[in-house]
Design an enzyme around this catalytic site. Structure first.
Site, PDB file in Angstrom:
ATOM      1  CB  THR A 126      39.652   5.197  29.675  1.00 14.39           C
ATOM      2  OG1 THR A 126      38.521   6.002  29.303  1.00 14.39           O
ATOM      3  CG2 THR A 126      40.719   5.297  28.614  1.00 14.39           C
ATOM      4  CG  ASP A 127      38.218   3.576  35.010  1.00 12.36           C
ATOM      5  OD1 ASP A 127      38.117   2.430  34.490  1.00 12.36           O
ATOM      6  OD2 ASP A 127      38.934   3.827  35.993  1.00 12.36           O
ATOM      7  CB  CYS A 128      36.085   8.799  31.486  1.00 11.10           C
ATOM      8  SG  CYS A 128      37.768   8.908  30.864  1.00 11.10           S
ATOM      9  CE1 TYR A 129      34.890  10.040  25.963  1.00  6.84           C
ATOM     10  CE2 TYR A 129      37.012  10.370  27.041  1.00  6.84           C
ATOM     11  CZ  TYR A 129      35.876  10.887  26.437  1.00  6.84           C
ATOM     12  OH  TYR A 129      35.734  12.236  26.317  1.00  6.84           O
ATOM     13  N   PRO A 130      34.500   3.722  28.245  1.00  2.00           N
ATOM     14  CG  PRO A 130      32.497   2.982  29.177  1.00  2.00           C
ATOM     15  CD  PRO A 130      33.262   4.213  28.876  1.00  2.00           C
TER      16      PRO A 130
END
Lengths: 501, 128
Positions: free
Chosen positions: A135-139
């Site tokens: 994800t954007d926060c957990y790339p």
């Protein structure tokens, strides 16, 4: 003891803790307490004794550990995670996961969550592997690393159902070996297994849950743990507890990964619970004896939720190593370790005496009444719902008469019964044809099959279908516990069922 | 005493056990056996007190005899749960006064079922 009588009448947990601090608390094990109460009576015992320690050490499948692994760089939201190839549940926050003891390894046989937990407690390295969509926060999308118990932020053992107050014992009436969570059960009532430690088991010593409740401090696998409520399936007198404790403080001496062949992996969990003797009633409770703790021996040979009760039994009989079933002596295996349970009682006693372990007051009681409901499911079809009428004949019936009955009633199977209706054998149209061809025109008892494969009325139809397939036959007499024929289930009955569905 | 008998292509056809029973007037307990096309093997139990003469007799009939001293072995891993107690066909295991599982290993007939049921893999049969 020289204590003020007024204080003694009703002790408090705070008062007991004061004495633990001073080193003057009187602590005895549940075993010792039975003798004290027997000798001096409950009143006197309550005056003298402050704490009774209890213990249990058995395979408790409903156990596991919550981990927080810390964040990697770049960070990952673990959607799937494996510890030594055993999957942990990750449907929670990014690096939190719950590893259950019964979860099996994908690559190694007879290895599961319990073994991974044991590796951690023994200080060994464990391989962590995780995957994510990113994800954007957990790339980050994947990670593989090695960790030890020291490396993780939290490793909190959290067991939804432990310390079962008592268990149903198990036996097996069927003609094959059963591999179960109650151990290996030999055919034809070949053995009995049971679990639980009876009179020293925590909940049996406080059957009304007066002192064991939410917030009670306990001994959990060597660490200080807590009761966080009633366990799942809590159903007094088959009470259970939900507990938690810090894995980092636990000792491999009081927990052990185990394998039940044909069933899977589980974990022996060691629990000790201190019981404050607040008054004579608590003294009386802790004097409970094995012979007063009753349970039932169930027949695991019947593949249903409600297994038939073979007989009532108490823990004294079970612990004697032999019980009688149908007039025969059957050997009994305990599956909990009384030896380790005693070690736990002694260790907890030592810690309290040394002022290393204090009691806590429960902030809420666990229910003394609770139902254990079955699963709501679509109606299951059992043999008695679909069986057809059985045309019974006596052993003296002639082959000729039997052949007429087969034609008149257009059936293929005739159960042969004695005067009490009990199954003696079966003849099929094939048996009759063969007998006629060979000129054997005597009584059916000369040509019948005597080793008959049968089912019970409450067996699921799937079980009957499996028996027909396994023995390559087309009908099964349905019999009750006394072997009386109730009906017949045929492959036609089963195929009709499928068409109807 | 437990013996392992190996029969070769010749002796496998001979009634060696019956001969021994009749000649030596002794009882032989057959624990387990298998017969193949060219050989066979038997595990038998014989009277301890007359072991040497019985073994000598069986050997004289051309059968290879091995005394089995290797019985079930229990390791420190045992947690004394007792799963083995009701499974063993010859009652090797029992709980002692201290509630530890004790093994009377001399009774062992090497069937191996206890190894399979032990939940913590604390039992082992040394090879013969």
């Amino acid at each position: 003891m020289g204590r003020d009588a007024a204080i003694v009448k009703r002790k408090t947990i705070d008062g007991i803790n004061e004495r633990i601090k001073e080193g003057s608390a009187v602590v005895v094990t549940a075993e010792e307490m039975k003798e004290i109460v027997e000798e001096k009576g409950a009143e006197k015992a309550a005056e003298e004794v402050d704490v009774v320690t209890t213990g249990t050490f058995g395979a408790m499948c409903s156990s596991g550990v919550f981990f927080n692994f810390g964040h990697s760089d770049p960070p990952i939201r673990m959607q799937r995670v494996w510890l030594n190839d055993v999957e942990a549940y990750t449907g929670i926050a990014a690096v939190d996961a719950f590893l259950g003891v019964t979860q099996l390894s994908k690559s190694v046989e007879e290895y599961g969550g319990a073994h991974v937990i044991e590796e951690f407690v023994k200080g060994r390295e464990v391989e962590l592997r995780a995957e994510s969509d990113g994800t954007d926060c957990y790339p980050r999308k994947e990670i593989a690393t090695e960790i030890t118990l020291e490396d993780v932020n939290q490793a909190e053992m959290l067991n939804p159902r432990n310390a079962y107050q008592r268990y149903k014992a198990a036996t097996n009436s069927s003609n094959k070996v059963l591999k179960t969570y109650m151990g290996t059960l030999l055919p034809n009532f070949g053995n009995v297994t049971f679990a639980g430690t009876g009179e020293i088991s925590p909940l049996n010593n406080d059957p009304e849950y007066r002192t064991i409740g939410l917030g009670t401090r306990i001994f959990l696998c060597g660490a200080e743990g807590y009761i966080i409520g009633a366990g799942t399936q809590h159903s007094p007198p088959f009470g259970t507890l939900m507990v938690k404790g810090n894995l980092k403080e636990m000792s491999p001496d009081y927990m052990r990964a185990c394998v039940f062949p044909g069933y899977g992996v589980s974990m022996f969990i060691g629990i000790g619970i201190p019981i404050p003797i607040l008054d004579a009633e608590m003294a009386k409770f802790t004097a409970v004896k094995d012979r007063e703790i009753e349970t039932e021996i169930l027949d695991y040979g019947v593949p249903r939720r409600d297994r038939p009760v073979v007989r009532k039994v108490n823990y004294e009989e079970l612990k004697s190593g032999k019980v009688e079933i149908n007039g025969e002596e059957v050997r009994v295996s305990p599956l909990s370790s009384y030896f380790v349970a005693r070690k736990i009682m002694e260790e907890l006693k030592r810690r309290i005496e040394n002022g290393e372990f204090f009691l806590s007051k429960p902030i809420e009681r666990i229910p003394v009444r609770s139902d254990f409901k079955p699963m709501r499911q679509k109606e299951i079809v059992v043999v008695k719902n679909v069986m057809s009428e059985a045309i019974r004949i006596s052993p003296e019936t002639s082959v000729m008469d039997a052949s007429r009955i087969i034609i008149d009633k257009s059936v293929n199977h005739l159960p042969v019964v004695d005067s009490e209706g009990k199954l003696r054998g079966i003849v099929t149209s094939w048996d009759i044809a063969k007998a006629v061809a060979m000129g054997r025109m005597g009584k059916v008892e000369e040509i019948m099959t005597t080793k008959v494969v049968t089912v019970h009325p409450e067996d699921p139809v799937e079980f009957a279908a499996e028996k027909l397939r396994r023995y390559d036959i087309s009908a099964l007499p349905v019999i009750d516990a006394k072997r009386r024929v109730l009906g017949l289930i045929t492959s036609e009955d089963l195929s009709r069922l499928i068409v109807k569905r | 005493m437990l013996l392992y008998l190996h029969f070769d292509s010749k002796t496998v056809k001979e009634p060696v056990i019956s001969l021994t029973t009749l000649e030596k007037k002794t009882l032989i307990n057959i624990i387990r056996g298998s017969v193949g096309a060219r050989e066979g093997e038997l595990f038998v139990e014989i009277e301890d007190s007359r072991a040497s003469e019985i073994i000598e007799f069986i050997r004289s009939k051309g059968v290879e005899v091995t005394e089995i001293r290797e019985k079930i072995a229990k390791s420190e891993d045992c947690i004394h749960c007792g799963a083995c107690i009701s499974i063993c066909p010859v009652e090797v295991f029992s709980l002692n006064d201290d509630f530890r599982v004790e093994a009377e290993v001399e009774k062992c007939i090497r069937c191996g079922i206890c190894i399979y049921v032990c939940p913590v893999k604390a039992l082992e049969l040394p090879s013969i």
